[in-house]
Design a protein around this motif. Sequence first.
Motif, short mmCIF file in Angstrom:
data_model
loop_
_atom_site.label_atom_id
_atom_site.label_comp_id
_atom_site.label_asym_id
_atom_site.label_seq_id
_atom_site.Cartn_x
_atom_site.Cartn_y
_atom_site.Cartn_z
N TYR A 182 13.24 -67.10 -17.97
CA TYR A 182 12.06 -66.23 -17.96
C TYR A 182 12.02 -65.47 -19.28
N VAL A 183 10.86 -65.47 -19.93
CA VAL A 183 10.62 -64.64 -21.11
C VAL A 183 9.21 -64.08 -20.97
N PHE A 184 9.08 -62.75 -20.96
CA PHE A 184 7.77 -62.14 -20.84
C PHE A 184 6.86 -62.62 -21.96
N ASN A 185 5.62 -62.96 -21.60
CA ASN A 185 4.60 -63.40 -22.55
C ASN A 185 4.99 -64.69 -23.27
N ALA A 186 5.72 -65.57 -22.58
CA ALA A 186 6.12 -66.85 -23.16
C ALA A 186 4.87 -67.64 -23.55
N PRO A 187 4.89 -68.28 -24.72
CA PRO A 187 3.72 -69.07 -25.15
C PRO A 187 3.43 -70.21 -24.17
N ASP A 205 2.38 -73.12 -24.70
CA ASP A 205 2.65 -74.48 -25.18
C ASP A 205 4.13 -74.82 -25.17
N GLN A 206 4.96 -74.02 -24.52
CA GLN A 206 6.40 -74.26 -24.46
C GLN A 206 6.85 -74.54 -23.04
N THR A 207 7.89 -75.35 -22.91
CA THR A 207 8.44 -75.63 -21.59
C THR A 207 9.91 -75.24 -21.50
N ASP A 208 10.45 -74.60 -22.54
CA ASP A 208 11.85 -74.18 -22.51
C ASP A 208 12.00 -72.73 -22.06
N LYS A 209 10.87 -72.05 -21.85
CA LYS A 209 10.85 -70.69 -21.30
C LYS A 209 9.46 -70.44 -20.75
N PHE A 210 9.41 -69.63 -19.70
CA PHE A 210 8.15 -69.32 -19.03
C PHE A 210 8.10 -67.85 -18.63
#
Length: 130
Positions: free
Chosen positions: A18-23, A25-30
Amino acid sequence: MLADKIIFTGLQCLGIPYVFNAPSDQTDKFDCSSLIQYIFRVNGISLPRNSRQQFEIGLPISFSHIQKGDLLFFTTEKRKNRRGPSKIGHVGIYIGNGEMLHTYRPKNKVTISKLNSYWKAVFVMAKRVI
């Protein structure tokens, strides 16, 4: 069934950080809403980027009528006294058996949670988009 495909896609994301405001277009963090957006996009459904925008689409469903694949929207301590979409601070996917797939700060990864008394207390509405 589309709901089963959506849940299958989501289960493939278990453990992703989990990363707040994850981009989006990425699938390695949400974050919660980028996870939802990704899972539905893989299954041919385009959703807006954030949980408040996602809350504005779909068919409203009461808690007692939720089905697999429904989006579950929740408020937070900071947002609980607001109205409309600005009240929304979290989103997950109902996967059946009283459980949801989601990601949020305390767990720091994509996880499955029981819809226990805590989640029921902060539940705002479900939406059906499939």
